[in-house]
Motif scaffolding. Sequence first.
Motif, mmCIF file in Angstrom:
data_model
loop_
_atom_site.group_PDB
_atom_site.id
_atom_site.type_symbol
_atom_site.label_atom_id
_atom_site.label_comp_id
_atom_site.label_asym_id
_atom_site.label_seq_id
_atom_site.Cartn_x
_atom_site.Cartn_y
_atom_site.Cartn_z
ATOM 1 N N ASP A 261 -18.324 58.820 81.603
ATOM 2 C CA ASP A 261 -18.366 60.275 81.427
ATOM 3 C C ASP A 261 -18.037 60.998 82.748
ATOM 4 O O ASP A 261 -18.855 61.726 83.304
ATOM 5 C CB ASP A 261 -19.728 60.722 80.891
ATOM 6 N N GLY A 262 -16.807 60.808 83.210
ATOM 7 C CA GLY A 262 -16.374 61.475 84.430
ATOM 8 C C GLY A 262 -16.373 62.989 84.303
ATOM 9 O O GLY A 262 -16.523 63.708 85.288
ATOM 10 N N SER A 263 -16.214 63.488 83.069
ATOM 11 C CA SER A 263 -16.171 64.941 82.834
ATOM 12 C C SER A 263 -17.510 65.601 83.140
ATOM 13 O O SER A 263 -17.594 66.832 83.186
ATOM 14 C CB SER A 263 -15.787 65.218 81.380
ATOM 15 N N SER A 269 -9.254 62.612 86.539
ATOM 16 C CA SER A 269 -9.312 61.409 85.701
ATOM 17 C C SER A 269 -8.867 60.179 86.464
ATOM 18 O O SER A 269 -8.194 60.266 87.490
ATOM 19 C CB SER A 269 -8.437 61.600 84.454
ATOM 20 N N ASN A 270 -9.232 58.997 85.897
ATOM 21 C CA ASN A 270 -8.920 57.749 86.573
ATOM 22 C C ASN A 270 -9.202 56.588 85.620
ATOM 23 O O ASN A 270 -9.736 56.777 84.527
ATOM 24 C CB ASN A 270 -9.770 57.607 87.846
ATOM 25 N N ALA A 271 -8.834 55.381 86.059
ATOM 26 C CA ALA A 271 -9.157 54.148 85.341
ATOM 27 C C ALA A 271 -9.134 53.020 86.364
ATOM 28 O O ALA A 271 -8.377 53.066 87.335
ATOM 29 C CB ALA A 271 -8.152 53.876 84.229
ATOM 30 N N TYR A 272 -9.973 52.012 86.162
ATOM 31 C CA TYR A 272 -10.009 50.909 87.105
ATOM 32 C C TYR A 272 -10.653 49.695 86.445
ATOM 33 O O TYR A 272 -11.213 49.790 85.349
ATOM 34 C CB TYR A 272 -10.796 51.287 88.373
ATOM 35 N N PHE A 273 -10.544 48.538 87.130
ATOM 36 C CA PHE A 273 -11.248 47.347 86.651
ATOM 37 C C PHE A 273 -12.039 46.753 87.804
ATOM 38 O O PHE A 273 -11.770 47.011 88.967
ATOM 39 C CB PHE A 273 -10.269 46.322 86.053
ATOM 40 N N PHE A 274 -13.043 45.963 87.476
ATOM 41 C CA PHE A 274 -13.867 45.320 88.490
ATOM 42 C C PHE A 274 -14.391 44.009 87.931
ATOM 43 O O PHE A 274 -14.233 43.712 86.742
ATOM 44 C CB PHE A 274 -15.033 46.223 88.905
ATOM 45 N N GLY A 275 -15.022 43.233 88.796
ATOM 46 C CA GLY A 275 -15.652 42.003 88.335
ATOM 47 C C GLY A 275 -15.236 40.799 89.152
ATOM 48 O O GLY A 275 -14.440 40.882 90.082
ATOM 49 N N PHE A 285 -11.953 56.703 82.402
ATOM 50 C CA PHE A 285 -12.602 58.006 82.412
ATOM 51 C C PHE A 285 -12.339 58.722 81.085
ATOM 52 O O PHE A 285 -11.222 58.672 80.553
ATOM 53 C CB PHE A 285 -12.076 58.857 83.566
ATOM 54 N N ASP A 286 -13.355 59.410 80.581
ATOM 55 C CA ASP A 286 -13.184 60.151 79.334
ATOM 56 C C ASP A 286 -12.134 61.251 79.483
ATOM 57 O O ASP A 286 -11.443 61.608 78.523
ATOM 58 C CB ASP A 286 -14.514 60.740 78.865
ATOM 59 N N THR A 287 -11.992 61.761 80.706
ATOM 60 C CA THR A 287 -10.976 62.795 80.937
ATOM 61 C C THR A 287 -9.565 62.232 80.749
ATOM 62 O O THR A 287 -8.682 62.911 80.236
ATOM 63 C CB THR A 287 -11.116 63.361 82.363
ATOM 64 N N LEU A 288 -9.345 60.978 81.156
ATOM 65 C CA LEU A 288 -8.031 60.361 80.971
ATOM 66 C C LEU A 288 -7.727 60.173 79.492
ATOM 67 O O LEU A 288 -6.595 60.404 79.045
ATOM 68 C CB LEU A 288 -7.991 59.005 81.691
ATOM 69 N N ILE A 289 -8.742 59.780 78.729
ATOM 70 C CA ILE A 289 -8.556 59.571 77.292
ATOM 71 C C ILE A 289 -8.205 60.888 76.604
ATOM 72 O O ILE A 289 -7.351 60.935 75.705
ATOM 73 C CB ILE A 289 -9.827 58.956 76.673
ATOM 74 N N LYS A 290 -8.841 61.977 77.038
ATOM 75 C CA LYS A 290 -8.590 63.282 76.429
ATOM 76 C C LYS A 290 -7.230 63.845 76.826
ATOM 77 O O LYS A 290 -6.585 64.544 76.051
ATOM 78 C CB LYS A 290 -9.692 64.266 76.837
ATOM 79 N N GLN A 291 -6.788 63.535 78.038
ATOM 80 C CA GLN A 291 -5.569 64.142 78.568
ATOM 81 C C GLN A 291 -4.301 63.382 78.209
ATOM 82 O O GLN A 291 -3.201 63.937 78.313
ATOM 83 C CB GLN A 291 -5.669 64.246 80.101
ATOM 84 N N SER A 292 -4.424 62.114 77.788
ATOM 85 C CA SER A 292 -3.238 61.291 77.564
ATOM 86 C C SER A 292 -3.278 60.633 76.187
ATOM 87 O O SER A 292 -4.347 60.439 75.599
ATOM 88 C CB SER A 292 -3.140 60.201 78.642
ATOM 89 N N ALA A 415 2.726 59.078 81.771
ATOM 90 C CA ALA A 415 1.295 59.102 82.086
ATOM 91 C C ALA A 415 1.054 59.589 83.509
ATOM 92 O O ALA A 415 0.167 60.417 83.755
ATOM 93 C CB ALA A 415 0.703 57.705 81.902
ATOM 94 N N LEU A 416 1.846 59.097 84.457
ATOM 95 C CA LEU A 416 1.690 59.523 85.845
ATOM 96 C C LEU A 416 1.973 61.009 85.996
ATOM 97 O O LEU A 416 1.257 61.730 86.702
ATOM 98 C CB LEU A 416 2.631 58.723 86.751
ATOM 99 N N THR A 417 3.006 61.467 85.302
ATOM 100 C CA THR A 417 3.344 62.897 85.361
ATOM 101 C C THR A 417 2.237 63.735 84.748
ATOM 102 O O THR A 417 1.850 64.774 85.304
ATOM 103 C CB THR A 417 4.673 63.155 84.627
ATOM 104 N N ALA A 418 1.706 63.276 83.604
ATOM 105 C CA ALA A 418 0.629 64.020 82.950
ATOM 106 C C ALA A 418 -0.606 64.092 83.838
ATOM 107 O O ALA A 418 -1.273 65.134 83.919
ATOM 108 C CB ALA A 418 0.277 63.367 81.614
ATOM 109 N N LEU A 419 -0.920 62.988 84.522
ATOM 110 C CA LEU A 419 -2.068 62.977 85.419
ATOM 111 C C LEU A 419 -1.870 63.986 86.554
ATOM 112 O O LEU A 419 -2.811 64.682 86.949
ATOM 113 C CB LEU A 419 -2.276 61.575 85.995
#
Length: 469
Positions: A261-263, A269-275, A285-292, A415-419
């Motif tokens: 819930d980055g909003s 917005s953003n996205a990443y992986f870890f582990g 990020f929920d903002t990325l899902i809403k924007q793209s 996607a990059l342009t939209a971001l």
Amino acid sequence: MDYLNAGLDLVQSRLAWVATDPFDWKLYLQLTSWGVCLFESYLLLRQFPLYSKTEPPPVLKDHFKEEVFKKSQAYGKDKAKFSLLAGFYKQIVDSIFIHFGMVAWSWKAGGWIVGKFGYGPEYEITQSIAFAFTLFFLSSLPSLPLSIYQTFVLEEKHGFNKMTPQLFVTDLLKSWAVGFVIGAPFLAGFLAIFKWAGSRFVPWLMAFLLIFQMSMVVLYPTVIQPLFNKLSPLPEGDLRSRIEALASKLKFPLKHLYEIDGSKRSSHSNAYFFGLPWSKHIVIFDTLIKQSKSEEVEAVLAHELGHWYYMHPTKLLSVSQLHIFSILALFPAFLRAPPLLRAFDFPPQVAAKPPTIVAFLLYQMLLTPLEAVVGILMNAVSRKFEYEADRFACELQNKLGDSKMADMGDRLGRALTALHVENLSTVWVDWLYSAYHHSHPTLTERLRALEGYKAAAAAEKTAVEKKEL
């Protein structure tokens, strides 16, 4: 190990003067830190005229509406003004701290604090922890007005801030608490290694720091970040199906797929992986899902999986280990250097036997100009990796033999342009400013590179098809 120790001894013999010869280290630090500050200000002044441009670069002209571009330019100009003033403000505060010996005062205050609990000077590690947090709070308080202004004025003005004053204070207190809970035992372990290993601390300390880094890779997103943000499983649907299918085809060890819930705090917005290598988690990020659109988010994740495919995190970790080694290899000369502490207003009785934490802190401060150069080099490495990850996304069709991935490069470009549009990111960037500040290529550079990658991937596909015939 003998060769390593011999090499370290040779380095220390060349730096032996640090422990014996008087030198105005305070003046050196003032001059070099102001030099870095002025250089960063110069970069901002190089960048500032670009915010007066009335049209985006030709490659972006069809993607930025006139109104959005004006907002982007205004946002960039306001951020540049803030950065310029904030940079001078922070530098003035730091200079005052250095001039009036606040590091030495903090060590004395740390001794007073632990003395109230019955601990004397012989408890160096305990006093070091009290010193570190005293200095941290002293240096943090002057920057609070900047954080408040940036959040509730600058970001608010341009429609990005979602944080309430209550949440701001809560986050601040939580971050201080987390810093103490993690920082105190880390610092105790860090200093204990010095006491245990003596002059041969470098390999042992590197091992300790590596273990800590790997632990944080797991602890931060699973324990610390949930204190600030809510991570929920990504709901079933087209996006989840796309990501799981892509991960499966690439044999990416996906264990969990989260939406965050980055909003709650910002519209960015953003996205990443870890582990760990055998268990990875993706966070969107929920903002990325809403924007793209789903296919565009999939392209962003394809780029992120490119980092994994080419082992970029591991390579960056290796580079960082080399950086840490170079810092630790030079440190012994400053570890037992009374002239260094005397230059920063420590009393003779403390300077005669320098506390490890104090010597290390002062040593790090003296590395200010070197770290600025290292930052540029690290950005260059990071930008190279970003290009490789973009190319990976464009080549997925050929790597997986899946024609549905043929437009992945186009999707990533959109996607990059939209971001950039949604985040009002600056699209006119001075090359030197970008080299110093940006770990990613500019949007224009990435779109231009994507065109080349798409053409190369298409040519490769055609060549393979002809060969099969």
